[in-house]
Design a protein around this motif. Structure first.
Motif, PDB file in Angstrom:
ATOM      1  N   SER A   6       1.286  -5.120  -5.288  1.00 45.26           N
ATOM      2  CA  SER A   6       1.811  -3.772  -5.504  1.00 45.26           C
ATOM      3  C   SER A   6       1.447  -3.254  -6.894  1.00 45.26           C
ATOM      4  N   SER A   7       1.493  -4.129  -7.899  1.00 45.90           N
ATOM      5  CA  SER A   7       1.131  -3.731  -9.263  1.00 45.90           C
ATOM      6  C   SER A   7      -0.345  -3.357  -9.357  1.00 45.90           C
ATOM      7  N   VAL A   8      -1.208  -4.180  -8.748  1.00 45.33           N
ATOM      8  CA  VAL A   8      -2.647  -3.912  -8.765  1.00 45.33           C
ATOM      9  C   VAL A   8      -2.968  -2.605  -8.034  1.00 45.33           C
ATOM     10  N   LEU A   9      -2.333  -2.394  -6.885  1.00 44.64           N
ATOM     11  CA  LEU A   9      -2.599  -1.192  -6.104  1.00 44.64           C
ATOM     12  C   LEU A   9      -2.120   0.071  -6.822  1.00 44.64           C
ATOM     13  N   VAL A  18       0.843  -1.202   0.000  1.00 45.60           N
ATOM     14  CA  VAL A  18       0.000   0.000   0.000  1.00 45.60           C
ATOM     15  C   VAL A  18       0.879   1.252   0.000  1.00 45.60           C
ATOM     16  N   ILE A  19       1.880   1.277   0.878  1.00 45.56           N
ATOM     17  CA  ILE A  19       2.784   2.434   0.960  1.00 45.56           C
ATOM     18  C   ILE A  19       3.575   2.581  -0.339  1.00 45.56           C
ATOM     19  N   TYR A  20       3.999   1.471  -0.904  1.00 50.53           N
ATOM     20  CA  TYR A  20       4.724   1.470  -2.178  1.00 50.53           C
ATOM     21  C   TYR A  20       3.873   2.116  -3.274  1.00 50.53           C
ATOM     22  N   ALA A  21       2.608   1.715  -3.365  1.00 49.16           N
ATOM     23  CA  ALA A  21       1.710   2.241  -4.398  1.00 49.16           C
ATOM     24  C   ALA A  21       1.461   3.739  -4.211  1.00 49.16           C
ATOM     25  N   ILE A  22       1.267   4.159  -2.967  1.00 47.02           N
ATOM     26  CA  ILE A  22       1.051   5.584  -2.687  1.00 47.02           C
ATOM     27  C   ILE A  22       2.273   6.400  -3.092  1.00 47.02           C
ATOM     28  N   ALA A  23       3.459   5.894  -2.729  1.00 42.87           N
ATOM     29  CA  ALA A  23       4.696   6.604  -3.062  1.00 42.87           C
ATOM     30  C   ALA A  23       4.863   6.740  -4.566  1.00 42.87           C
ATOM     31  N   PHE A  24       4.594   5.668  -5.300  1.00 42.93           N
ATOM     32  CA  PHE A  24       4.797   5.691  -6.746  1.00 42.93           C
ATOM     33  C   PHE A  24       3.802   6.633  -7.430  1.00 42.93           C
ATOM     34  N   ASP A  25       2.518   6.540  -7.054  1.00 42.96           N
ATOM     35  CA  ASP A  25       1.478   7.347  -7.711  1.00 42.96           C
ATOM     36  C   ASP A  25       1.503   8.809  -7.280  1.00 42.96           C
ATOM     37  N   TRP A  26       1.926   9.075  -6.061  1.00 40.93           N
ATOM     38  CA  TRP A  26       1.910  10.442  -5.530  1.00 40.93           C
ATOM     39  C   TRP A  26       3.163  11.227  -5.933  1.00 40.93           C
ATOM     40  N   PHE A  27       4.323  10.574  -5.878  1.00 43.51           N
ATOM     41  CA  PHE A  27       5.567  11.305  -6.083  1.00 43.51           C
ATOM     42  C   PHE A  27       6.271  10.987  -7.403  1.00 43.51           C
ATOM     43  N   ASP A  39      -2.025   0.562 -10.082  1.00 39.27           N
ATOM     44  CA  ASP A  39      -3.003   0.849 -11.134  1.00 39.27           C
ATOM     45  C   ASP A  39      -4.336   1.298 -10.549  1.00 39.27           C
ATOM     46  N   ALA A  40      -4.766   0.669  -9.449  1.00 40.91           N
ATOM     47  CA  ALA A  40      -6.051   1.008  -8.843  1.00 40.91           C
ATOM     48  C   ALA A  40      -6.053   2.432  -8.299  1.00 40.91           C
ATOM     49  N   LEU A  41      -4.987   2.794  -7.604  1.00 43.05           N
ATOM     50  CA  LEU A  41      -4.900   4.141  -7.034  1.00 43.05           C
ATOM     51  C   LEU A  41      -4.829   5.187  -8.135  1.00 43.05           C
ATOM     52  N   ALA A  42      -4.088   4.892  -9.196  1.00 40.49           N
ATOM     53  CA  ALA A  42      -3.969   5.831 -10.311  1.00 40.49           C
ATOM     54  C   ALA A  42      -5.306   6.058 -10.993  1.00 40.49           C
ATOM     55  N   SER A  43      -6.152   5.017 -11.041  1.00 39.37           N
ATOM     56  CA  SER A  43      -7.463   5.154 -11.674  1.00 39.37           C
ATOM     57  C   SER A  43      -8.463   5.894 -10.788  1.00 39.37           C
ATOM     58  N   ASN A  90      10.597  -6.280   2.335  1.00 42.43           N
ATOM     59  CA  ASN A  90      11.834  -7.060   2.430  1.00 42.43           C
ATOM     60  C   ASN A  90      12.069  -7.604   3.828  1.00 42.43           C
ATOM     61  N   SER A  91      11.576  -6.901   4.858  1.00 47.82           N
ATOM     62  CA  SER A  91      11.774  -7.378   6.227  1.00 47.82           C
ATOM     63  C   SER A  91      11.019  -8.676   6.494  1.00 47.82           C
ATOM     64  N   MET A  92      10.028  -8.974   5.668  1.00 48.56           N
ATOM     65  CA  MET A  92       9.278 -10.226   5.789  1.00 48.56           C
ATOM     66  C   MET A  92       9.807 -11.297   4.835  1.00 48.56           C
ATOM     67  N   GLU A  93      11.046 -11.113   4.372  1.00 53.55           N
ATOM     68  CA  GLU A  93      11.717 -12.077   3.494  1.00 53.55           C
ATOM     69  C   GLU A  93      10.946 -12.295   2.203  1.00 53.55           C
ATOM     70  N   SER A  94      10.591 -11.179   1.579  1.00 58.19           N
ATOM     71  CA  SER A  94       9.938 -11.202   0.270  1.00 58.19           C
ATOM     72  C   SER A  94      10.327  -9.925  -0.456  1.00 58.19           C
ATOM     73  N   ASN A  95       9.989  -9.819  -1.724  1.00 55.86           N
ATOM     74  CA  ASN A  95      10.232  -8.590  -2.468  1.00 55.86           C
ATOM     75  C   ASN A  95       9.304  -8.521  -3.666  1.00 55.86           C
ATOM     76  N   THR A  96       9.409  -7.429  -4.410  1.00 54.51           N
ATOM     77  CA  THR A  96       8.500  -7.209  -5.535  1.00 54.51           C
ATOM     78  C   THR A  96       9.120  -7.590  -6.869  1.00 54.51           C
ATOM     79  N   GLY A  97      10.221  -8.329  -6.838  1.00 54.51           N
ATOM     80  CA  GLY A  97      10.855  -8.755  -8.076  1.00 54.51           C
ATOM     81  C   GLY A  97      11.783  -7.689  -8.626  1.00 54.51           C
ATOM     82  N   GLY A  98      12.167  -7.836  -9.885  1.00 53.66           N
ATOM     83  CA  GLY A  98      13.027  -6.851 -10.526  1.00 53.66           C
ATOM     84  C   GLY A  98      14.396  -6.764  -9.880  1.00 53.66           C
ATOM     85  N   THR A  99      14.907  -5.530  -9.761  1.00 53.87           N
ATOM     86  CA  THR A  99      16.233  -5.348  -9.185  1.00 53.87           C
ATOM     87  C   THR A  99      16.243  -5.640  -7.683  1.00 53.87           C
TER      88      THR A  99
END
Length: 289
Positions: free
Chosen positions: A91-94, A21-30, A96-100, A128-137
């Motif tokens: 994160s991808s869905v959020l 959720v925070i990731y999506a807000i950061a990307f769409d807002w800033f 796009d959803a927030l942007a719409s 990442n602290s939960m031993e996961s990530n969003t892929g990519g780099t």
């Protein structure tokens, strides 16, 4: 045992969801309204698409992520794969959803870099602290981190994304965009390291005093671990023990107060530690970062 496992899993997915959720807000807002690039495989796909328009960006992202996830599965196991796929999809869905639902207005670029970098770093850090990530780099950084243990996760990701941003600037002739993106990346990497490693960071105190027994007794009574090291002063050539204490950041004020009250003339060295493992602190995990 099953209840504990369920509660642990529920907590992990709650934190991952919050991070997304925070990731999506950061990307769409800033990032989106200010045309800031955050590097990553998306930037790589944009560069390739610029020179080979027939190749779709979405398809290239999937093609590049598949081998990374297969390597991640081999290295970190099935639970990692499931959590990471969940984080990537959500994160991808959020985003796009927030942007719409709402269109954020552009702001001053430097403010977008700083606050966007902080917010994106918090989101990525939680994931990442939960031993996961969003892929990519992010995922590529995990894999490279195994080969570069002397570097932090944030620094590895910063290096990879900076390479992508430089390539992006060269391909699209957008130097200002790359420079602002570099600032945002730096802030994001520092916040990411804070969340991934900050929980196990602390302070290391070396105390040299003629009242080492009184100081160690009071510190032990306060729950602070103390180790006595044998040392010889070069000037006096006399043996005098050094008290070694590893404490959490919030506890160092208490240690200073105790030492000052018991021996105002004590020689006191305090240094930062990026990570403390062992009883009362973090736990080493063979497959973790």
């Amino acid at each position: 045992m099953k209840k504990e496992t369920f509660n642990k899993g529920a907590k992990e997915y709650f934190v991952i969801t919050l991070g997304c959720v925070i990731y999506a807000i950061a990307f769409d807002w800033f990032y989106l309204p200010n045309n800031l690039t955050c590097g990553g495989l998306t930037g790589v796909a944009q560069i390739i698409h610029h020179f080979v328009p027939i190749l779709p960006i979405g398809g290239m992202l999937i093609a590049m992520n598949v081998p990374l996830y297969l390597l991640g599965f081999k290295r970190y196991g099935f639970r990692f794969l499931v959590k990471s796929l969940y984080a990537m999809a959500l994160s991808s869905v959020l985003v796009d959803a927030l942007a719409s639902l709402y269109t954020f207005q552009a702001m001053e670029e430097l403010l977008a870099c700083v606050y966007g970098g902080v917010l994106l770093g918090v989101g990525c850090g939680l994931i990442n602290s939960m031993e996961s990530n969003t892929g990519g780099t992010e995922l590529l950084s995990w894999l490279l981190k195994r080969q570069l243990p002397q570097l932090s996760l944030g620094n590895v990701m910063l290096g990879l994304d900076l390479i992508v941003i430089i390539g992006y600037a060269a391909a699209f002739r957008k130097l200002d965009n790359a420079l602002y993106g570099g600032i945002a990346l730096f802030v994001t990497s520092k916040m990411l390291d804070l969340f991934v490693y900050g929980g196990n960071s602390g302070k290391l105190a070396h105390i040299i005093s003629t009242k080492e027994n009184e100081i160690s007794d009071v510190l032990l009574a306060e729950g602070v671990g103390v180790t006595k090291l044998r040392a010889i002063g070069a000037y006096t050539n006399t043996e005098r023990p050094i008290l070694l204490c590893a404490v959490r950041r919030r506890e160092i004020v208490m240690v200073k107060r105790i030492v000052k009250e018991l021996d105002p003339n004590a020689f006191f060295i305090v240094s930062d530690t990026s990570e403390v493992l062992g009883e009362g602190f973090g736990e080493y995990k063979a497959n973790w970062l």
